[in-house]
Scaffold this motif. Structure first.
Motif, PDB file in Angstrom:
ATOM      1  N   LEU A 137      58.216  19.053  59.645  1.00 41.37           N
ATOM      2  CA  LEU A 137      59.047  18.906  58.883  1.00 41.37           C
ATOM      3  C   LEU A 137      59.231  20.598  57.489  1.00 41.37           C
ATOM      4  N   ILE A 138      60.083  20.893  57.676  1.00 41.06           N
ATOM      5  CA  ILE A 138      59.514  21.695  55.865  1.00 41.06           C
ATOM      6  C   ILE A 138      59.763  21.177  55.084  1.00 41.06           C
ATOM      7  N   SER A 139      58.520  21.404  54.160  1.00 41.51           N
ATOM      8  CA  SER A 139      58.414  20.534  52.893  1.00 41.51           C
ATOM      9  C   SER A 139      59.065  21.586  52.027  1.00 41.51           C
ATOM     10  N   ASP A 140      58.822  23.307  52.260  1.00 43.62           N
ATOM     11  CA  ASP A 140      59.224  23.943  50.784  1.00 43.62           C
ATOM     12  C   ASP A 140      59.523  25.695  51.699  1.00 43.62           C
ATOM     13  N   ILE A 141      60.422  26.032  50.697  1.00 43.03           N
ATOM     14  CA  ILE A 141      61.025  27.814  51.196  1.00 43.03           C
ATOM     15  C   ILE A 141      61.307  27.816  50.233  1.00 43.03           C
ATOM     16  N   GLU A 142      60.574  29.301  50.445  1.00 44.57           N
ATOM     17  CA  GLU A 142      60.958  29.745  48.701  1.00 44.57           C
ATOM     18  C   GLU A 142      61.716  31.408  48.994  1.00 44.57           C
ATOM     19  N   ILE A 143      62.659  32.449  48.761  1.00 41.91           N
ATOM     20  CA  ILE A 143      63.331  33.695  49.083  1.00 41.91           C
ATOM     21  C   ILE A 143      62.439  34.367  47.640  1.00 41.91           C
ATOM     22  N   LEU A 144      61.701  35.310  48.577  1.00 44.98           N
ATOM     23  CA  LEU A 144      61.163  36.376  47.477  1.00 44.98           C
ATOM     24  C   LEU A 144      62.205  38.458  47.930  1.00 44.98           C
ATOM     25  N   PRO A 145      63.533  38.381  47.139  1.00 46.90           N
ATOM     26  CA  PRO A 145      64.017  39.337  47.336  1.00 46.90           C
ATOM     27  C   PRO A 145      63.507  41.311  47.394  1.00 46.90           C
ATOM     28  N   MET A 146      62.790  41.309  45.919  1.00 46.74           N
ATOM     29  CA  MET A 146      62.718  43.153  46.267  1.00 46.74           C
ATOM     30  C   MET A 146      61.141  42.760  46.194  1.00 46.74           C
ATOM     31  N   HIS A 147      60.091  41.946  46.313  1.00 48.83           N
ATOM     32  CA  HIS A 147      58.649  42.013  46.429  1.00 48.83           C
ATOM     33  C   HIS A 147      58.145  43.032  46.861  1.00 48.83           C
ATOM     34  N   TYR A 148      59.162  42.679  48.500  1.00 46.91           N
ATOM     35  CA  TYR A 148      58.738  44.123  49.137  1.00 46.91           C
ATOM     36  C   TYR A 148      59.484  45.233  49.153  1.00 46.91           C
ATOM     37  N   GLY A 149      60.524  44.992  48.710  1.00 48.07           N
ATOM     38  CA  GLY A 149      60.786  46.586  48.101  1.00 48.07           C
ATOM     39  C   GLY A 149      60.047  47.511  47.494  1.00 48.07           C
ATOM     40  N   LYS A 193      53.524  17.906  59.289  1.00 43.85           N
ATOM     41  CA  LYS A 193      54.056  17.474  60.900  1.00 43.85           C
ATOM     42  C   LYS A 193      54.190  16.055  59.359  1.00 43.85           C
ATOM     43  N   ALA A 194      53.371  15.601  58.838  1.00 41.74           N
ATOM     44  CA  ALA A 194      54.063  13.849  57.990  1.00 41.74           C
ATOM     45  C   ALA A 194      54.468  14.340  56.942  1.00 41.74           C
ATOM     46  N   ARG A 195      55.173  13.063  56.276  1.00 44.45           N
ATOM     47  CA  ARG A 195      55.707  13.768  54.783  1.00 44.45           C
ATOM     48  C   ARG A 195      55.257  13.490  54.331  1.00 44.45           C
ATOM     49  N   ASP A 196      53.972  12.582  53.490  1.00 45.33           N
ATOM     50  CA  ASP A 196      53.251  12.975  52.762  1.00 45.33           C
ATOM     51  C   ASP A 196      51.958  13.827  52.425  1.00 45.33           C
ATOM     52  N   SER A 197      52.095  14.698  53.268  1.00 48.81           N
ATOM     53  CA  SER A 197      50.710  16.019  53.418  1.00 48.81           C
ATOM     54  C   SER A 197      51.047  16.863  52.085  1.00 48.81           C
ATOM     55  N   VAL A 198      52.620  16.587  51.638  1.00 47.18           N
ATOM     56  CA  VAL A 198      52.298  17.830  50.052  1.00 47.18           C
ATOM     57  C   VAL A 198      52.777  16.638  49.182  1.00 47.18           C
ATOM     58  N   PRO A 199      52.639  17.247  47.990  1.00 50.41           N
ATOM     59  CA  PRO A 199      53.003  16.571  46.851  1.00 50.41           C
ATOM     60  C   PRO A 199      54.511  16.645  46.567  1.00 50.41           C
ATOM     61  N   HIS A 200      55.437  15.483  46.422  1.00 47.87           N
ATOM     62  CA  HIS A 200      56.764  15.852  45.950  1.00 47.87           C
ATOM     63  C   HIS A 200      57.333  16.017  45.668  1.00 47.87           C
ATOM     64  N   ASP A 201      56.686  17.577  44.259  1.00 46.03           N
ATOM     65  CA  ASP A 201      57.299  18.447  43.696  1.00 46.03           C
ATOM     66  C   ASP A 201      56.302  19.284  43.862  1.00 46.03           C
ATOM     67  N   ARG A 202      57.136  20.919  42.750  1.00 47.80           N
ATOM     68  CA  ARG A 202      56.827  22.047  42.935  1.00 47.80           C
ATOM     69  C   ARG A 202      55.673  22.338  41.897  1.00 47.80           C
ATOM     70  N   ASP A 203      55.278  20.688  41.235  1.00 47.25           N
ATOM     71  CA  ASP A 203      54.128  21.820  39.699  1.00 47.25           C
ATOM     72  C   ASP A 203      52.993  21.928  40.803  1.00 47.25           C
ATOM     73  N   TYR A 204      52.145  21.673  41.269  1.00 45.58           N
ATOM     74  CA  TYR A 204      51.040  21.986  42.004  1.00 45.58           C
ATOM     75  C   TYR A 204      51.084  23.124  42.256  1.00 45.58           C
ATOM     76  N   ILE A 205      51.593  23.600  42.442  1.00 42.39           N
ATOM     77  CA  ILE A 205      51.431  25.168  43.300  1.00 42.39           C
ATOM     78  C   ILE A 205      50.887  25.988  41.766  1.00 42.39           C
ATOM     79  N   ALA A 206      51.507  25.689  40.440  1.00 44.38           N
ATOM     80  CA  ALA A 206      51.613  26.834  39.367  1.00 44.38           C
ATOM     81  C   ALA A 206      49.853  25.648  38.712  1.00 44.38           C
ATOM     82  N   ARG A 207      49.310  24.777  39.053  1.00 46.40           N
ATOM     83  CA  ARG A 207      48.302  24.460  38.748  1.00 46.40           C
ATOM     84  C   ARG A 207      47.482  24.851  39.399  1.00 46.40           C
TER      85      ARG A 207
END
Length: 418
Positions: free
Chosen positions: A318-330, A384-398
């Motif tokens: 299951l895909i739970s998050d995708i983030e694109i970083l366009p210029m960081h490698y440049g 692999k399981a729906r609830d393996s990560v929080p259902h929002d992205r706020d946890y990343i900053a915390r």
């Protein structure tokens, strides 16, 4: 009589100014304003060879000193060419060579010969002192995270590790697998920041040696280990709570994507989480640039997301998050290239002038891929399981804030002693 190359340049260069010098004389192309670059060819055949096969011969001629950049630098030259459209300048020879390379690539990818060790050794088993000349203090040989944009390279590489660790949601005592462990920096960061037990696998003997030395000096041998191991041969009952892979997926090969994600599914715990960090490009191309394939990363392939996502789904993940970083490698590559050029004398003490120009071309061309060709970094979080990560992205900053507090008290990294 104008060479084939000069006739081709007359069709291509409309924006900026390109001055070409050589046995055939001097000629200018373009609008006369904007970006200005001057190049010189040292022999009669160089121009004709370049016109016939620019994808390979441009890098080879620069590496061999048959094409010299006299005004600007090789990055500026590549950027000038990319500032202009290439479609009008395509010749029959370029087209058939491109089709032939695609055919050869497809055949090679389907031949059941394990070249992984050889391909990895070609690049990563170079003299380790070379990498010390341009990487950050932790030897992170992958895209840094410039958030905010004015970070130093060292700070941005630390931010990358922090960002990935936050998405991994590692807890004390969990088993972590790193596929493609480099020189050990990510594994040590995860072990120290979370109290996890980390196993890193690599196909590079030189990276393995340095990683083990660093872990021993850090006093982490009870929690961090590195193995010379191909991911394909990981077998149950090995199960990991967390899996991370940074900058390794580009070496998997497009015909092996399905096998890669099936193996991830096999060794990831049922409530586990994976973060995959890799380079992507905006469309499917089927073949790697021939210069990069021949001299830098044999067997490598930069995927489009449209090739990756279906294989993840077919593997049952299951895909739970995708983030694109366009210029960081440049930005990362610009730092590496500037550092590399500044340490030229030390590079030449290890290798010769030809090697130096080869790597300058590689770094400049890679940077240009992000600044002019819309390449990007993707970070995909899998579960692999729906609830393996929080259902929002706020946890990343915390979690990043908590990791900053850990970093403030972390012992400084020791330099690698050769």
């Amino acid at each position: 009589m104008a060479s084939s190359l000069r006739r081709l340049l007359a069709k291509i260069i409309k924006v900026g100014t390109l001055v070409v010098r050589g046995p055939a004389g001097e000629q200018s192309f373009g609008s006369g304003g904007g970006r200005r670059v001057a190049i010189r060819f040292t022999d009669d055949k160089a121009e004709e060879e370049l016109a016939a096969d620019p994808a390979l011969k441009l890098g080879e001629h620069y590496m061999d000193g048959r094409m010299i950049v006299e005004e600007g630098d090789i990055y500026e030259f590549l950027a000038l060419v990319k500032d202009n459209t290439l479609s009008e300048g395509l010749t029959f020879g370029m087209i058939w060579r491109g089709l032939l390379r695609i055919a050869v690539s497809q055949v090679r990818n389907r031949v059941p010969i394990n070249r992984n060790h050889r391909n990895v050794a070609h690049h990563y088993d170079l003299d380790e002192r070379l990498f010390s000349l341009f990487l950050d203090e932790d030897w992170q040989y992958s895209c840094a995270y410039f958030n905010p944009p004015d970070l130093s390279l060292d700070a941005a590489q630390l931010a990358k590790k922090r960002h990935i660790a936050a998405k991994l949601l590692v807890e004390p005592g969990q088993r972590v697998l790193e596929i493609g462990s480099g020189w050990g920096g990510m594994a040590m960061y995860l072990a120290e920041s979370s109290g996890a037990d980390v196993t890193g696998i690599t196909l590079s003997r030189e990276q393995l040696k340095i990683s083990r030395e660093r872990v021993a000096k850090r006093g982490l041998t009870d929690r961090v280990r590195f193995e010379l191991q191909d991911y394909r041969y990981l077998t149950p009952p090995q199960k990991f709570d967390r899996i991370v892979s940074v900058g390794m997926f580009e070496h998997v090969g497009r015909t092996n994507f399905g096998r890669y994600f099936r193996k991830v599914n096999e060794v990831l715990a049922d409530d586990g989480v994976m973060v995959l960090h890799a380079i992507g490009q905006p469309e499917i191309v089927y073949v790697t640039n021939p210069f990069i394939e021949k001299y830098i990363f044999p067997g490598g392939y930069i995927p489009a997301l449209s090739e990756v996502l279906p294989q993840i789904e077919r593997a049952g993940l299951l895909i739970s998050d995708i983030e694109i970083l366009p210029m960081h490698y440049g930005i990362t590559l610009r730092h590496w290239r500037e550092r590399f050029l500044a340490r030229k004398a030390e590079v030449l003490a290890l290798y010769d002038e030809r090697f130096f120009r080869m790597w300058e071309f590689y770094l400049a061309g890679s940077e240009m891929a992000f600044t002019h060709e819309n390449f990007f970094i993707f970070q995909i979080q899998l579960k692999k399981a729906r609830d393996s990560v929080p259902h929002d992205r706020d946890y990343i900053a915390r979690r990043e804030e908590a990791l900053k507090a850990f970093e403030a008290g972390r012992a400084p990294l020791e330099p690698v002693i050769f």
